[in-house]
Structures are given as structure tokens and as C-alpha cells.
Design a protein around this motif. Structure first.
Motif, PDB file in Angstrom:
ATOM      1  N   SER A  44      -6.054  12.238 -23.934  1.00 22.77           N
ATOM      2  CA  SER A  44      -6.386  11.893 -25.314  1.00 22.77           C
ATOM      3  C   SER A  44      -5.296  11.020 -25.963  1.00 22.77           C
ATOM      4  O   SER A  44      -4.566  10.329 -25.262  1.00 22.77           O
ATOM      5  CB  SER A  44      -6.608  13.188 -26.102  1.00 22.77           C
ATOM      6  OG  SER A  44      -7.144  12.920 -27.366  1.00 22.77           O
ATOM      7  N   THR A  45      -5.221  11.034 -27.272  1.00 30.44           N
ATOM      8  CA  THR A  45      -4.255  10.197 -27.975  1.00 30.44           C
ATOM      9  C   THR A  45      -2.795  10.577 -27.670  1.00 30.44           C
ATOM     10  O   THR A  45      -1.964   9.698 -27.462  1.00 30.44           O
ATOM     11  CB  THR A  45      -4.522  10.244 -29.495  1.00 30.44           C
ATOM     12  OG1 THR A  45      -5.902   9.930 -29.701  1.00 30.44           O
ATOM     13  CG2 THR A  45      -3.684   9.250 -30.241  1.00 30.44           C
ATOM     14  N   PRO A  46      -2.456  11.869 -27.624  1.00 29.17           N
ATOM     15  CA  PRO A  46      -1.050  12.216 -27.371  1.00 29.17           C
ATOM     16  C   PRO A  46      -0.492  11.616 -26.086  1.00 29.17           C
ATOM     17  O   PRO A  46       0.697  11.275 -26.030  1.00 29.17           O
ATOM     18  CB  PRO A  46      -1.079  13.750 -27.308  1.00 29.17           C
ATOM     19  CG  PRO A  46      -2.189  14.126 -28.216  1.00 29.17           C
ATOM     20  CD  PRO A  46      -3.247  13.074 -27.983  1.00 29.17           C
ATOM     21  N   ALA A  47      -1.304  11.469 -25.035  1.00 28.12           N
ATOM     22  CA  ALA A  47      -0.767  10.912 -23.788  1.00 28.12           C
ATOM     23  C   ALA A  47      -0.364   9.454 -23.957  1.00 28.12           C
ATOM     24  O   ALA A  47       0.750   9.062 -23.601  1.00 28.12           O
ATOM     25  CB  ALA A  47      -1.771  11.070 -22.654  1.00 28.12           C
ATOM     26  N   HIS A  48      -1.242   8.625 -24.562  1.00 25.79           N
ATOM     27  CA  HIS A  48      -0.869   7.202 -24.622  1.00 25.79           C
ATOM     28  C   HIS A  48       0.221   6.950 -25.659  1.00 25.79           C
ATOM     29  O   HIS A  48       0.883   5.917 -25.637  1.00 25.79           O
ATOM     30  CB  HIS A  48      -2.084   6.291 -24.787  1.00 25.79           C
ATOM     31  CG  HIS A  48      -2.741   6.296 -26.136  1.00 25.79           C
ATOM     32  ND1 HIS A  48      -2.203   5.641 -27.214  1.00 25.79           N
ATOM     33  CD2 HIS A  48      -3.888   6.849 -26.565  1.00 25.79           C
ATOM     34  CE1 HIS A  48      -3.015   5.807 -28.256  1.00 25.79           C
ATOM     35  NE2 HIS A  48      -4.041   6.545 -27.888  1.00 25.79           N
ATOM     36  N   ARG A  49       0.425   7.911 -26.555  1.00 22.69           N
ATOM     37  CA  ARG A  49       1.497   7.758 -27.537  1.00 22.69           C
ATOM     38  C   ARG A  49       2.814   8.298 -27.009  1.00 22.69           C
ATOM     39  O   ARG A  49       3.832   8.250 -27.699  1.00 22.69           O
ATOM     40  CB  ARG A  49       1.114   8.479 -28.837  1.00 22.69           C
ATOM     41  CG  ARG A  49       0.027   7.736 -29.625  1.00 22.69           C
ATOM     42  CD  ARG A  49      -0.620   8.610 -30.664  1.00 22.69           C
ATOM     43  NE  ARG A  49       0.093   8.721 -31.914  1.00 22.69           N
ATOM     44  CZ  ARG A  49      -0.262   8.125 -33.049  1.00 22.69           C
ATOM     45  NH1 ARG A  49      -1.321   7.350 -33.076  1.00 22.69           N
ATOM     46  NH2 ARG A  49       0.428   8.287 -34.151  1.00 22.69           N
TER      47      ARG A  49
END
Lengths: 288, 196
Positions: A44-49
Motif C-alpha cells: 500500500s502507500t506506506p511501502a512506497h513512502r
């Protein structure tokens, strides 16, 4: 039609209604889905951030499993869809990325497994006409704001199955159900997405803008195809109204719940009762 | 000397701190930040521009000027919702949302004083949950996030509502791939830290 189905974490929790209605509607429309065995989170978002290698490796791990199933992947979650497509895009465009992910997974994957969003499958594979023919109880008189959010249409080179600034597939589906999609300008405005937990005030402001615009356009409800959009517009609606001004209670059903009702599926199968802002009143005419 | 003029940041002399930061951000994000022509289209469409301390177009300029310290301490990089409107609309095809990812990663890596640490704590809590179960376990993730931020009482009214709707499972639905997922995390972390 047969697909390798990637449910994603929220379909079994905060968006269990999306999960239930998706499965019910696909079964009714003769679309076969087979869950990817032992699937794991896309990051989700936390991984790419946090870590760009992780952001590609987690989706690639699941796409490798799907490759062995010999069917294209379908997911209903807009965030999972975005992450799976972004991983494919990166792997197809850079050999260094393929090497890196190959090292991390201990398996080679070139980004070639096709990934479709549920809306793409419904509008373009099943087809709007086939959906229209299956309607048993038209949603006549229901005015619907179709809200696409960010990740179904942006960025176009990664996800595109519809126009990035003015998508229409959900409007076409809703019209096929006998309802009236409203013409409105906030189809792809951001609801605050993953800021829901960390910056709820921002999410309330953005969600309030979207709901206000939908009401101004004459909509009775806002329909969505993303678990996070739904959570922000539905669960945070009471807070948004408290903070940013009164609005008539606006139900936020998933598009699959609307489709299911029009196909004549029982509301219980569609988990309609799981919505925070009750939607029952909208369909009083439908059930009769 | 005109004091007003000197204290007005809009006419302060431009300080260039060399190309290193620009090159680092470009290498990390794969985006060509140096192509930015300051049209401000990204800032116009940014949903959080109102709350953020810096507009995305200002951030692009600061990268070009090498102002790493100020930028990595910005709260705006954490307020970014990754909505990709900037990336989609940039006339120079700069992946601005990807640049934001690179800035957040660099801020954590260089141990900058984070302008807003909530996003960082959320990412850590979320990823720890995935690392452990192979999937997100919301209840555990939220507890970990609240402990990290010591913000125990915000949104306490939401949990009972979600529970009532059957939307907040009390036990994790573990993926049978959890062990493999942990290995992926370990190798991806090593890759980011530049270890073999």
C-alpha cells in the motif's frame, strides 16, 4: 471470463461490504474468480513512502503467484490496483528494477501479468450492455455522484483504462442500472486517502468539499470503488459535518452494492447494513 | 540600506548549495527535477497546498538550489497524500509524487528533524504489521501507531463503530506467505541500506 482475484487486506476488514458485494455481483454476472493462494499485502502507500524496493517486491511476489494460475489478475481495491500496476510498470521499464526484485524475491518476474481493476472488468470485459440486460430492478430516480478518487485514474501511464481527468466508466455502469449519474466536477478530487489516520482534519476538509459538491450537483448519494475513499467519505462524514458545516446525510455505497441491488440480489448479501451513513432510504422504491 | 527589503524573503539573494542534493533526489526518484520550469501547475492542483508549509513547486525549486536541510524538515512532504495529481499534470513529465517519496525516504535516512512525524510513525506501524502477519492487521497496527505517537485518544469513537459493523477483526488474518514476506522485507531493507 476467469480471473486470478487479489482481494487485498481491507476487503476482509474495513471494506468487508465491498468484498461481499464484489463477490456477489461477479457471481451473478458469470465472472469466475479464483483467489490468489496465500496472497500477501501489496505494501500500500506506506511501502512506497518508505522503501522503493519493497514497494515493487511485495506486489511482484503476488503477481508471480498469479502468473502460475494462468489468468489475468483482477482486484477491486483502488490502492492495491495502483500498487500492482505501478510495480508492473517499473519492472517493464527498467532492467535494473528487474534485477533488484529478482534478487529480493529469489525468482524472476518481468512485469507481464495483466492487472485489471474491477471497474475495467465490469465496463469493458463484461460490458455495460450485458449489465443493462441483467438488471431486474432498475434504480429509477436515484441520482448518483460517481466518485473515482485518485488511484483509479492517475497517473495515466500506469493505470489508465479511463480518462485521467474525466473518467466515465462508473457513470456508464450506473446509468445502465437505471439510475441517473450526475454531471459534477469533483470525480477525481482527492479525499485525503492515506492521511485518514495521521491528519484526519485534512481528510475531513477534503471529504466535506467532495460531499458538498455532490449535493450541489443534485446527487442523493456518492458511489465509490475504493475502500479508502469510502471510509473517508462515510466514516468521517459526521466529523466533517461537525467541523466544516451542515450537509444532508449522504450515503456512500460501493458501486457493487448499487449493481447488486439492481440485479435483484438480497441487500444482506451485499452487506448494505455495514455502511455508516444508512442507505436504506435510497432504495425504498427499489425493494417495493 | 532598506531594512524592509533585506528582510523580505521574496527578494533575498538566492543561495545555491551545489548540485549534490538535486542529483541524489533525481537518482532516487528517477524523476528529472531539473526540468522544472516553475509553472506551478502542481501547486494549483495539490489538495493539501492549503495546509502544507511549502507548495510542491517551491519544493522543486529548493531541490534545484540544494536546500536539503530546510526541505527534509518540512511538514509538507508528510502532508502529501500521494494523490498523483501533480505527476499526472506536470507539463515537463516530472514524477513529482515520486520525488515526494524520495524526500520522505531521505528525511528518515538522514535522521532529519521531521516536520510532522505522524506519517512516519504510521508507515512504520503499518509495515511492521505486514512484516509480522503478511497482511495488515488494523487493530494491532492502530495500537502500535497510537503508542508510537502517544496519541491515545484521537478517533477512539471510531473503533466501536467499526466493530459494530464487523469491519474491525479482533484477530489477525495471517497470510500463509508470512515467512516469505518477512524475508522480502529483510532483503529490501538491506538493499535500501546498500548492503549486499
Amino acid at each position: 471470463m476467469r480471473y486470478a482475484f487479489y482481494p487485498g487486506c481491507s476487503m476482509e476488514a474495513t471494506a468487508r461490504d465491498f468484498g461481499a458485494s464484489t463477490r456477489a455481483v461477479l457471481a451473478a454476472l458469470d465472472v469466475q474468480i479464483e483467489e490468489i493462494p496465500d496472497w500477501s499485502c501489496c505494501g500500500s502507500t506506506p511501502a512506497h513512502r518508505t522503501n522503493t524496493a519493497l514497494a515493487v517486491a511485495l506486489p511482484a511476489f503476488n503477481l508471480c503467484k498469479a502468473r502460475d494460475m494462468g489468468a489475468p489478475v483482477m482486484t477491486a481495491c483502488a490502492a492495491c490496483y495502483s500498487r500492482l500496476r505501478a510495480a508492473n510498470h517499473k519492472l517493464r521499464s527498467a532492467a535494473t528494477e528487474r534485477e533488484r526484485v529478482g534478487r529480493i524475491l529469489g525468482a524472476s518476474y518481468d512485469g507481464s501479468v495483466p492487472v485489471h481493476h474491477l471497474l475495467d472488468v465490469l465496463a469493458n470485459h463484461v460490458g455495460v450492455e450485458a449489465i443493462r440486460r441483467s438488471v431486474a430492478r432498475p434504480l429509477a430516480g436515484l441520482r448518483v455522484a460517481c466518485y473515482y478518487g485518485c488511484l483509479l485514474s492517475r497517473p495515466p501511464e500506469v493505470v489508465a483504462f479511463d480518462d485521467a481527468e474525466h473518467p466515465e466508466c462508473m457513470d456508464q455502469i450506473v446509468a445502465a442500472l437505471g439510475a441517473s449519474p450526475v454531471d459534477w466536477p469533483y470525480k477525481t478530487e482527492c479525499c485525503g486517502a492515506g492521511l485518514s489516520i495521521t491528519n484526519p482534519d485534512v481528510v475531513c476538509r477534503l471529504s466535506h468539499r467532495i460531499l458538498t459538491m455532490a449535493r450541489q450537483a443534485g446527487a442523493d448519494c456518492v458511489t465509490v470503488a475504493c475502500p479508502l475513499c469510502q471510509l473517508n467519505l462515510d466514516m468521517r462524514q459526521a466529523d466533517a459535518v461537525k467541523r466544516y458545516g451542515p450537509l444532508p446525510a449522504t450515503p456512500v455505497p460501493f458501486v457493487t452494492q448499487l449493481i447488486g441491488l439492481a440485479l435483484g440480489l438480497p441487500p444482506k448479501e451485499l452487506a448494505l447494513g455495514a455502511l455508516m451513513v444508512p442507505a436504506g432510504k435510497l432504495f425504498s422504491g427499489v425493494r417495493a | 540600506m532598506n531594512e524592509n527589503r533585506d528582510s523580505n524573503p521574496t527578494v533575498a539573494p538566492i543561495v545555491w548549495r551545489g548540485p549534490e542534493f538535486l542529483r541524489e533526489v533525481e537518482a532516487r526518484s528517477g524523476a528529472r527535477v531539473s526540468a522544472c520550469l516553475q509553472c506551478h501547475k502542481c501547486s494549483t492542483g495539490c489538495p493539501v497546498a492549503r495546509e502544507a508549509d511549502l507548495y510542491p513547486s517551491q519544493m522543486m525549486r529548493m531541490i534545484l538550489l540544494g536546500q536539503a536541510e530546510e526541505l527534509l524538515a518540512s511538514s509538507g512532504i508528510w502532508l502529501c497524500a500521494s494523490c498523483e495529481a501533480c505527476t499526472t499534470r506536470c507539463p515537463m513529465a516530472i514524477d513529482i509524487a515520486g520525488v515526494m517519496d524520495a524526500l520522505r525516504i531521505l528525511a528518515v535516512e538522514r535522521k532529519a528533524q521531521l516536520g510532522d512525524a505522524h506519517g512516519h510513525h504510521f508507515n512504520r506501524a503499518f509495515l511492521a504489521s505486514v512484516r509480522r502477519h503478511g497482511r495488515v492487521f488494523e487493530m494491532g497496527m492502530m495500537t502500535a501507531y497510537k503508542l508510537r505517537t502517544r496519541d491515545l485518544f484521537s478517533d477512539v469513537d471510531k473503533a466501536p463503530k467499526l466493530l459494530l459493523k464487523g469491519k474491525l477483526p479482533l484477530v489477525p488474518k495471517r497470510s500463509r506467505s508470512a515467512r516469505k514476506v518477512r524475508e522480502i522485507f529483510r532483503r529490501a531493507d538491506a538493499d535500501q541500506e546498500g548492503k549486499p
